[in-house]
Design a protein around this motif. Sequence first.
Motif, PDB file in Angstrom:
ATOM      1  N   LEU A 193       0.848  -1.177   0.123  1.00  0.00           N
ATOM      2  CA  LEU A 193       0.136   0.188  -0.013  1.00  0.00           C
ATOM      3  C   LEU A 193       0.821   1.276   0.040  1.00  0.00           C
ATOM      4  O   LEU A 193       0.485   2.337  -0.675  1.00  0.00           O
ATOM      5  N   PHE A 194       1.700   1.027   0.630  1.00  0.00           N
ATOM      6  CA  PHE A 194       2.833   2.264   0.664  1.00  0.00           C
ATOM      7  C   PHE A 194       3.367   2.864  -0.806  1.00  0.00           C
ATOM      8  O   PHE A 194       3.227   3.812  -1.252  1.00  0.00           O
ATOM      9  N   LYS A 195       3.744   1.630  -1.361  1.00  0.00           N
ATOM     10  CA  LYS A 195       4.226   1.769  -2.725  1.00  0.00           C
ATOM     11  C   LYS A 195       3.270   2.148  -3.594  1.00  0.00           C
ATOM     12  O   LYS A 195       3.676   2.996  -4.606  1.00  0.00           O
ATOM     13  N   GLN A 196       1.925   1.711  -3.532  1.00  0.00           N
ATOM     14  CA  GLN A 196       0.883   2.113  -4.334  1.00  0.00           C
ATOM     15  C   GLN A 196       0.644   3.613  -4.122  1.00  0.00           C
ATOM     16  O   GLN A 196       0.475   4.313  -5.064  1.00  0.00           O
ATOM     17  N   GLY A 197       0.763   4.032  -3.043  1.00  0.00           N
ATOM     18  CA  GLY A 197       0.431   5.419  -2.633  1.00  0.00           C
ATOM     19  C   GLY A 197       1.635   6.378  -3.257  1.00  0.00           C
ATOM     20  O   GLY A 197       1.248   7.459  -3.685  1.00  0.00           O
ATOM     21  N   LEU A 198       2.943   5.710  -2.958  1.00  0.00           N
ATOM     22  CA  LEU A 198       3.951   6.652  -3.754  1.00  0.00           C
ATOM     23  C   LEU A 198       4.037   6.658  -4.899  1.00  0.00           C
ATOM     24  O   LEU A 198       4.516   7.654  -5.692  1.00  0.00           O
ATOM     25  N   ASP A 199       3.596   5.607  -5.623  1.00  0.00           N
ATOM     26  CA  ASP A 199       3.622   5.660  -7.158  1.00  0.00           C
ATOM     27  C   ASP A 199       2.602   6.864  -7.514  1.00  0.00           C
ATOM     28  O   ASP A 199       2.876   7.669  -8.605  1.00  0.00           O
ATOM     29  N   THR A 200       1.199   6.862  -6.978  1.00  0.00           N
ATOM     30  CA  THR A 200       0.373   7.626  -7.232  1.00  0.00           C
ATOM     31  C   THR A 200       1.098   9.121  -6.948  1.00  0.00           C
ATOM     32  O   THR A 200       0.704  10.370  -7.992  1.00  0.00           O
ATOM     33  N   TYR A 201       1.651   9.296  -5.816  1.00  0.00           N
ATOM     34  CA  TYR A 201       2.027  10.617  -5.460  1.00  0.00           C
ATOM     35  C   TYR A 201       3.194  10.880  -6.292  1.00  0.00           C
ATOM     36  O   TYR A 201       3.586  12.313  -6.928  1.00  0.00           O
ATOM     37  N   ASN A 202       4.097   9.877  -6.922  1.00  0.00           N
ATOM     38  CA  ASN A 202       5.414  10.335  -7.707  1.00  0.00           C
ATOM     39  C   ASN A 202       4.663  11.082  -9.167  1.00  0.00           C
ATOM     40  O   ASN A 202       5.326  11.845  -9.667  1.00  0.00           O
ATOM     41  N   GLN A 203       3.500  10.530  -9.650  1.00  0.00           N
ATOM     42  CA  GLN A 203       2.957  11.071 -10.754  1.00  0.00           C
ATOM     43  C   GLN A 203       2.573  12.573 -10.465  1.00  0.00           C
ATOM     44  O   GLN A 203       2.529  13.426 -11.343  1.00  0.00           O
ATOM     45  N   THR A 204       1.752  12.814  -9.333  1.00  0.00           N
ATOM     46  CA  THR A 204       1.423  14.089  -9.072  1.00  0.00           C
ATOM     47  C   THR A 204       2.280  15.066  -9.161  1.00  0.00           C
ATOM     48  O   THR A 204       2.421  15.976  -9.381  1.00  0.00           O
ATOM     49  N   ILE A 205       3.573  14.467  -8.446  1.00  0.00           N
ATOM     50  CA  ILE A 205       4.721  15.533  -8.215  1.00  0.00           C
ATOM     51  C   ILE A 205       5.317  15.903  -9.759  1.00  0.00           C
ATOM     52  O   ILE A 205       5.645  16.764 -10.153  1.00  0.00           O
ATOM     53  N   SER A 206       5.564  14.962 -10.416  1.00  0.00           N
ATOM     54  CA  SER A 206       6.164  14.750 -11.795  1.00  0.00           C
ATOM     55  C   SER A 206       5.109  15.733 -12.632  1.00  0.00           C
ATOM     56  O   SER A 206       5.958  16.651 -13.345  1.00  0.00           O
ATOM     57  N   ASP A 207       3.973  15.711 -12.525  1.00  0.00           N
ATOM     58  CA  ASP A 207       3.145  16.523 -13.233  1.00  0.00           C
ATOM     59  C   ASP A 207       3.162  18.105 -12.684  1.00  0.00           C
ATOM     60  O   ASP A 207       3.331  18.854 -13.627  1.00  0.00           O
ATOM     61  N   TYR A 208       3.341  18.051 -11.521  1.00  0.00           N
ATOM     62  CA  TYR A 208       3.670  19.466 -10.964  1.00  0.00           C
ATOM     63  C   TYR A 208       4.871  20.277 -11.361  1.00  0.00           C
ATOM     64  O   TYR A 208       4.680  21.315 -11.710  1.00  0.00           O
ATOM     65  N   TYR A 209       5.993  19.613 -11.445  1.00  0.00           N
ATOM     66  CA  TYR A 209       7.042  20.007 -11.922  1.00  0.00           C
ATOM     67  C   TYR A 209       7.215  20.108 -13.386  1.00  0.00           C
ATOM     68  O   TYR A 209       7.753  21.173 -13.922  1.00  0.00           O
ATOM     69  N   THR A 210       6.521  19.412 -14.119  1.00  0.00           N
ATOM     70  CA  THR A 210       6.507  19.652 -15.536  1.00  0.00           C
ATOM     71  C   THR A 210       5.796  20.842 -15.778  1.00  0.00           C
ATOM     72  O   THR A 210       6.179  21.606 -16.610  1.00  0.00           O
ATOM     73  N   LYS A 211       4.611  21.072 -15.220  1.00  0.00           N
ATOM     74  CA  LYS A 211       3.754  22.391 -15.349  1.00  0.00           C
ATOM     75  C   LYS A 211       4.654  23.617 -14.855  1.00  0.00           C
ATOM     76  O   LYS A 211       4.698  24.613 -15.623  1.00  0.00           O
ATOM     77  N   ARG A 212       5.202  23.492 -13.823  1.00  0.00           N
ATOM     78  CA  ARG A 212       5.923  24.606 -13.053  1.00  0.00           C
ATOM     79  C   ARG A 212       7.111  24.898 -14.007  1.00  0.00           C
ATOM     80  O   ARG A 212       7.392  25.997 -13.929  1.00  0.00           O
ATOM     81  N   THR A 213       7.882  23.846 -14.644  1.00  0.00           N
ATOM     82  CA  THR A 213       9.222  24.263 -15.226  1.00  0.00           C
ATOM     83  C   THR A 213       8.953  24.526 -16.850  1.00  0.00           C
ATOM     84  O   THR A 213       9.888  24.343 -17.371  1.00  0.00           O
ATOM     85  N   GLY A 215       8.127  21.839 -18.670  1.00  0.00           N
ATOM     86  CA  GLY A 215       8.824  20.816 -19.113  1.00  0.00           C
ATOM     87  C   GLY A 215      10.155  20.466 -18.824  1.00  0.00           C
ATOM     88  O   GLY A 215      10.929  19.537 -19.454  1.00  0.00           O
ATOM     89  N   LYS A 216      10.817  21.471 -17.983  1.00  0.00           N
ATOM     90  CA  LYS A 216      12.271  21.186 -17.957  1.00  0.00           C
ATOM     91  C   LYS A 216      12.596  20.295 -16.665  1.00  0.00           C
ATOM     92  O   LYS A 216      13.823  19.887 -16.574  1.00  0.00           O
ATOM     93  N   ARG A 217      11.607  19.883 -15.753  1.00  0.00           N
ATOM     94  CA  ARG A 217      11.916  19.219 -14.702  1.00  0.00           C
ATOM     95  C   ARG A 217      10.600  18.133 -14.519  1.00  0.00           C
ATOM     96  O   ARG A 217       9.469  18.459 -15.129  1.00  0.00           O
ATOM     97  N   SER A 218      10.750  17.211 -14.367  1.00  0.00           N
ATOM     98  CA  SER A 218       9.754  15.866 -14.218  1.00  0.00           C
ATOM     99  C   SER A 218      10.132  14.964 -13.213  1.00  0.00           C
ATOM    100  O   SER A 218       9.432  13.825 -13.155  1.00  0.00           O
ATOM    101  N   ASP A 219      10.914  15.245 -12.342  1.00  0.00           N
ATOM    102  CA  ASP A 219      11.205  14.517 -11.201  1.00  0.00           C
ATOM    103  C   ASP A 219      10.232  14.009 -10.253  1.00  0.00           C
ATOM    104  O   ASP A 219       9.410  14.625 -10.067  1.00  0.00           O
ATOM    105  N   THR A 220      10.483  12.696  -9.806  1.00  0.00           N
ATOM    106  CA  THR A 220       9.326  12.063  -8.969  1.00  0.00           C
ATOM    107  C   THR A 220       9.862  12.509  -7.622  1.00  0.00           C
ATOM    108  O   THR A 220      11.043  12.794  -7.147  1.00  0.00           O
TER     109      THR A 220
END
Length: 249
Positions: A193-213, A215-220
Motif C-alpha cells: 500500500l505504501f508503494k501504491q500510494g508513492l507511485d500515485t504521488y510520484n505522478q502528481t509531483i512529476s506533473d507539478y514540476y512539468t507544469k511549473r518548469t 517541461g524542464k523538470r519532471s522528477d518524482t
Amino acid sequence: MNSVIETIMNHRSIRKFEKKVLTDEQIRMIVESAQAASTSSFIQAYSIIGVKDPDKKQKLAAIVGNQAYVAENGHFFVFCGDLYRHQVISNLEEKDLSTSLESTEKFMVATIDAALAAQNAVLAAESLGLGACYIGGLRNNLDEVCEILNIPEFVIPLFGIAVGYPAQMPDKKPRLPFEHIYHEDEYQQDEALFKQGLDTYNQTISDYYTKRTNGKRSDTWTGQMANMLEKPKRMYMKDFVKKQGFNQQ
C-alpha cells in the motif's frame, strides 16, 4: 472553511519579495504570535533573532548558498533553540541544573519549542498578507552563523525565516497522500500500500514540476528524496550540538 484554516491551506514558500521592509509593529505582532505557541512545561526554550543589518544578511545569504531572498526580504528571523537563560536561572536560583540542560530530552524540547513558535510566526505573517520561506541552509555553517550573530553557549541557530511582501505567487506544492501521514490506532506498515500510494504521488509531483518548469523538470518525489539522502550532509552537527552544551547525555 474558516479564515484560519484557509490561511493554513494556502501556504506556499515565497522566494521573491518586494523591496519593502516590515514595520516594527508587524515584527512585534509576528514575534508575539510566535510566543503564543505551546511550550513544553512552560520552559520557553527558544529565542528569535531579527536581522536588519544588510551586511549580516548578505553574510547569511552566502552561507545558505547565495540565496538572494535571504538578503532581500522585508525582515529575516533566525529561530534558535535556547537554554542560555536557563543557565542564568541556574546561577540566579543557586541550583545545579547542568544534568537537565545537557540532556537529550531538553535538546529535543528546545528544538520542538522553536519549531512550534516558528509555525505560529509564519501563520501570523501570512494572515497579514505577507509571505515566508523557511531557511534550513543556515545549518551549512553554524560556527559562522554563531560568529555573525554573537551566539552564546546553550543556544543553537536552527533555521531562518525570510518574511516580506510577496513578489511572486507559485503554485502550492502537493503534499503526501493523507493515508501516508495519518495512521489510526497503530502504525500501518503494509509496504504494498505504501508503494501504491508513492507511485500515485510520484505522478502528481512529476506533473507539478512539468507544469511549473514548462517541461524542464519532471522528477518524482521518491527519486528526489533518494538522490538527496544518498549524499549525507552537515555531518558535523553532532559535534556542534555538543560544543554548544546540548545533548551531552
